[in-house]
Design an enzyme around this catalytic site. Sequence first.
Site: not given
Length: 343
Positions: A41, A284
């Site tokens: 991510n 993330d």
Amino acid sequence: MAQNKRIVTFGEIMLRLQPFGHRRILQADRYEAVFGGGEANVAVSLAQMGERVSYLTKLPDNAVAQRCVNELRGWGVDVSAIVRGGERMGIYYCEKGAGPRGSVVVYDRAHSAFCEMTADEIDPRVLDDAQWLHFTGISPAVSDTAAQTTARLLEAARARGVTVSCDLNYRNKLWSKDKARRVMSDLMRYVDVLISNEEDCKDVFGIAAANSDVTRGELDADAYAALADRVREMFPNISKVAFTLRESISASVNRWSGILCDGDGCYRSAKYTIQIVDRVGGGDSFGAGLIYALTNGYDAQHAIDYAVAASALKHTVEGDFNVASVAEIEKLCKGDGSGRVQR
């Protein structure tokens, strides 16, 4: 932007299976399939910001894994260092929460290709022209072999003078707090920038912010500044500590902010009230925003503002990946969160 630099992220990407809409797993008769994983991510987010980013993992040599590789490549991530082999790709089932019902994740990742990846399978030359390496506490949590592989990669990064960031990302479904403390405390000697959420330092290192109640959504930013000082005292090589601060009103509405602390002080971001579309990958996207800001010379205040704005936008995007440009993030940083139609 310093185009000569390269960022490497290392970790497991999984097949994400989710019931359509807000149906529960017990109701589901079909699933939507996407891909996601903490470090992947981050890689995708950074690629959307125009960075040169390589993703390192291990995936089986089958059609499902190839579809995953194609997806990453399509988002602009360099996939040339991915190791192929092993029997299976990890899977996780994600049931999205709403209102007072929280989201639920069910893992099916035991004996995945990444879990069984050995250090000898990594060509350390992947780091030769890298400026930055990012990993999370999920990577060493999935297996003892993965923990050993992570340590060897961090050693190689340190030998090359590569800056290392770590998102603690404690997952109690993967390992115990005692084991996490032992393993992660040892790995901290390689880390320059540490990222945590409201609870990770308590779960992993046994130190907590005072005057805060995560369940009730009550967080004291001053206490997190003090907590950052304690982290840097425990691990003197860590130069920067960043926290995401999530005040959960419900699974659908959160207040979202962050704090970044270094040797010069602590810097707080603006606070956003967000209507959540998909919160998976929110941390993330914060990590990616922070890495982008720090590698591009942003001062500390601008860096934390940028990272929080990036992650606020991610909460409005379906799937694990944050699809947001630098221009969109900077626009939100400057206070334009009106959501008006762009014509």
